[in-house]
Design a protein around this motif. Sequence first.
Motif, PDB file in Angstrom:
ATOM      1  N   SER A 292     -16.519 -40.588  22.736  1.00  0.00           N
ATOM      2  CA  SER A 292     -17.182 -41.832  23.096  1.00  0.00           C
ATOM      3  C   SER A 292     -16.185 -42.972  23.164  1.00  0.00           C
ATOM      4  N   PHE A 293     -16.662 -44.098  23.696  1.00  0.00           N
ATOM      5  CA  PHE A 293     -15.795 -45.273  23.825  1.00  0.00           C
ATOM      6  C   PHE A 293     -15.275 -45.731  22.462  1.00  0.00           C
ATOM      7  N   PHE A 294     -16.169 -45.833  21.487  1.00  0.00           N
ATOM      8  CA  PHE A 294     -15.775 -46.367  20.190  1.00  0.00           C
ATOM      9  C   PHE A 294     -14.891 -45.388  19.423  1.00  0.00           C
ATOM     10  N   GLU A 295     -15.132 -44.083  19.616  1.00  0.00           N
ATOM     11  CA  GLU A 295     -14.291 -43.104  18.957  1.00  0.00           C
ATOM     12  C   GLU A 295     -12.879 -43.107  19.516  1.00  0.00           C
ATOM     13  N   SER A 296     -12.698 -43.604  20.757  1.00  0.00           N
ATOM     14  CA  SER A 296     -11.385 -43.622  21.373  1.00  0.00           C
ATOM     15  C   SER A 296     -10.500 -44.747  20.876  1.00  0.00           C
ATOM     16  N   ILE A 297     -11.080 -45.700  20.124  1.00  0.00           N
ATOM     17  CA  ILE A 297     -10.316 -46.840  19.618  1.00  0.00           C
ATOM     18  C   ILE A 297      -9.826 -46.517  18.215  1.00  0.00           C
ATOM     19  N   PRO A 298      -8.530 -46.534  17.957  1.00  0.00           N
ATOM     20  CA  PRO A 298      -8.007 -46.237  16.613  1.00  0.00           C
ATOM     21  C   PRO A 298      -8.537 -47.246  15.590  1.00  0.00           C
TER      22      PRO A 298
END
Length: 234
Positions: free
Chosen positions: A2-8
């Motif tokens: 997901s989008f949020f999971e892709s952000i460290p």
Amino acid sequence: MSFFESIPQPPPPEPVRRHHPVWMRSDAVIPGLVPAELVLVRTGQVAVAIGGVHAYPNGFEFTVHARLRREDEAGPGQGGLFDRHGRGMRNPGEGLRLGVMFADGRRAAAPGGHRRLDDAEAGRLVLFENGGGGSSRTWDGKFWVHPLPPEGPVTFVVSWAEHGVDEARAELDGAAIGAAARRAVLLWPEEPESEPGDRYAWNSQVVTSGKLDDGPGAGPEPDRPGAEDTEPEG
């Protein structure tokens, strides 16, 4: 993904570990008992006594027992009789007050202001209420004193002007408190905690007082324990 999971995500902050302040009562100690019961006030209407004296390596704890013969309409405040402002009281000074004085002149009183304890390591006398409870006729409250007293008398002073008690005193041998402290048992080494002291000083009535240079006769008048702080010379 997901989008949020892709952000460290940043790592969680490390917990702050701080050592206990030197003036704080240790939870890793079984205290030594000082066999003492002191009745400071006993009239037809009120009584105040000191008991339950327990000594630790860095101070001692005692219990104030306050009794009223008749039910008090106002009752104790949220913090006990020291926070109570009954009907007909002109000012807080008319309520129950407590003072402690060492043989070398150091003294403190409760209730008192909320003061910083950063300089308690310099040997200042620290006195604060450490829990208690009761009803409209009875109240028992614990108090902590740091540091241990020198040899000589430890004087407890109370006043309760609302009930006609201007000032009453009783003494306990400081050497007996020191002997009980040497019998205290350290269970395990003190370990740092993340939030030391929150349940003690910051929500309690705290007073610190400096050492008086010229002994018990210096500083505030004897009938006004803890009225002022006197800074040590040098």
